[in-house]
Design an enzyme around this catalytic site. Sequence first.
Site, PDB file in Angstrom:
ATOM      1  CD  GLN A  65     -12.838  13.782  -6.017  1.00 16.53           C
ATOM      2  OE1 GLN A  65     -13.994  13.450  -6.574  1.00 16.53           O
ATOM      3  NE2 GLN A  65     -12.171  14.083  -6.775  1.00 16.53           N
ATOM      4  CB  CYS A  92     -14.144  16.849  -6.151  1.00 16.17           C
ATOM      5  SG  CYS A  92     -15.250  17.919  -5.229  1.00 16.17           S
ATOM      6  CG  ASP A 148     -16.792  20.465  -2.732  1.00 13.00           C
ATOM      7  OD1 ASP A 148     -17.343  20.202  -4.254  1.00 13.00           O
ATOM      8  OD2 ASP A 148     -16.848  19.789  -2.022  1.00 13.00           O
ATOM      9  NE  ARG A 198     -21.970  10.191  -4.655  1.00 17.66           N
ATOM     10  CZ  ARG A 198     -21.493  10.977  -5.579  1.00 17.66           C
ATOM     11  NH1 ARG A 198     -22.074  11.847  -6.284  1.00 17.66           N
ATOM     12  NH2 ARG A 198     -20.104  11.080  -5.875  1.00 17.66           N
ATOM     13  CG  HIS A 209     -16.150  12.193  -2.341  1.00 16.33           C
ATOM     14  ND1 HIS A 209     -16.371  10.793  -2.732  1.00 16.33           N
ATOM     15  CD2 HIS A 209     -16.328  12.977  -3.369  1.00 16.33           C
ATOM     16  CE1 HIS A 209     -16.631  10.966  -3.977  1.00 16.33           C
ATOM     17  NE2 HIS A 209     -16.661  12.175  -4.523  1.00 16.33           N
ATOM     18  NE  ARG A 216     -13.326  10.062  -7.828  1.00 18.05           N
ATOM     19  CZ  ARG A 216     -14.918  10.044  -7.776  1.00 18.05           C
ATOM     20  NH1 ARG A 216     -15.352  11.262  -8.114  1.00 18.05           N
ATOM     21  NH2 ARG A 216     -15.585   9.263  -6.755  1.00 18.05           N
TER      22      ARG A 216
HETATM   23  N1  NVA Z   1     -19.184  18.557  -1.395  1.00 18.22           N
HETATM   24  C1  NVA Z   1     -19.691  18.184  -2.779  1.00 18.22           C
HETATM   25  C2  NVA Z   1     -19.061  17.125  -3.459  1.00 18.22           C
HETATM   26  C3  NVA Z   1     -19.371  16.667  -4.978  1.00 18.22           C
HETATM   27  C4  NVA Z   1     -18.507  15.535  -5.356  1.00 18.22           C
HETATM   28  C5  NVA Z   1     -21.099  17.631  -2.509  1.00 18.22           C
HETATM   29  O1  NVA Z   1     -21.346  16.698  -1.596  1.00 18.22           O
HETATM   30  O2  NVA Z   1     -22.090  17.811  -3.331  1.00 18.22           O
HETATM   31  N1   CP Z   2     -16.585  14.306  -7.719  1.00 18.16           N
HETATM   32  C1   CP Z   2     -17.606  13.748  -7.839  1.00 18.16           C
HETATM   33  O1   CP Z   2     -17.975  12.620  -6.833  1.00 18.16           O
HETATM   34  O2   CP Z   2     -18.454  13.714  -8.926  1.00 18.16           O
HETATM   35  P1   CP Z   2     -19.795  13.091  -9.024  1.00 18.16           P
HETATM   36  O3   CP Z   2     -20.922  13.801  -8.027  1.00 18.16           O
HETATM   37  O4   CP Z   2     -20.380  13.466 -10.527  1.00 18.16           O
HETATM   38  O5   CP Z   2     -19.828  11.611  -8.884  1.00 18.16           O
END
Ligand code: NVA
Ligand code: CP
Length: 334
Positions: A139, A273, A232, A109, A136, A318
Amino acid sequence: MTNENFKGRDFLKLLDFTSEEIEYLVDLAADFKKKKQNGIPVDRLRGRNIALIFEKTSTRTRCSFEVAAHDLGIGTTYLDPSGSQIGKKESIADTARVLASMFDGIEYRGYGQEIVEELAKFSKVPVWNGLTNEFHPTQMLADLLTIRECFGKLKGIKLAYFGDARYNTGNSLMVVGAKMGMDVVLCSSRKYFPDPALVKQCEEIAAKTGGSILLTEDPKEAAKDADVFYTDVWVSMGEPDEVWQERITDLLPYRITSDIMKLGKENAVFMHCLPAFHNLKTGIGEKIHEKYGLNEMEVTDEVFESVQSVVFQEAENRMHTIKAVIAATLGYQK
Ligand code: NVA
Ligand code: CP
């Protein structure tokens, strides 16, 4: 199709997978979910080890990888945002070669999609994208499983996404919706529409699957007869605090409210998400309240807590879907 079709493959973005392959992974996840509910062990990958690299924070994705791996009999090593040499003292290519010599799979990540692609290029074991700025994909599998559980199908489902449509979640929903023959509407101010090249690619995919892609600035048009309402956060991980003010001004008209939900189908669901800013019970939520006077952001607390909200079912999924990705790519034998 069997797990053999996936063995040794990376999971970097859903553009790399066919509709049938995506459906297969969702089926496998549903099977794992049932087994978990019935207490049937699935620890056939004992003796394997995987590395979990998180250059951004996480609750769901990290826990899903750890629990899924544990259930499959796999050991995990977690590298936190400050706990490794990656990028700072060691290149991605060198990191990939070192980790691939010790582990059977690597989750990453982080920031740009090119980083996870580079990691995969130099790794001889599967690399899984646990979120980049652009995509993602894990997800999305959870979202598909959730939608299927709610409606019994994916084809023909109208999914209306509101908010920042040019980041990981918006991009990925467009891709996966196109692949699965869904009608995806991305609703935002024009400034937050996805990259036109990606839109074109998704339109071409949708033309073959019977799906469709629509970009609109009109929330009413987006909401009309929608099955799924999705949003989101307005500011994503890694973006500077300075963008909040502009985002609030630009995206406030795209907040999901019960009035907007009423324009959808009667049995419409709300998805997110997560994490979500739906009340003042978070540090950032409180700060935004003090500075801009907002009590909730991308979704109202009323919608988030309503019976239409399936966000916790989605979050649980998830784990089951990540288990499917790990299992299939590591050659789990059913
Ligand atoms: N768009 C958000 C998704 C988190 C799961 C981020 O990148 O922070
Ligand atoms: N939705 C998601 O990816 O959550 P986290 O950032 O907690 O992993």
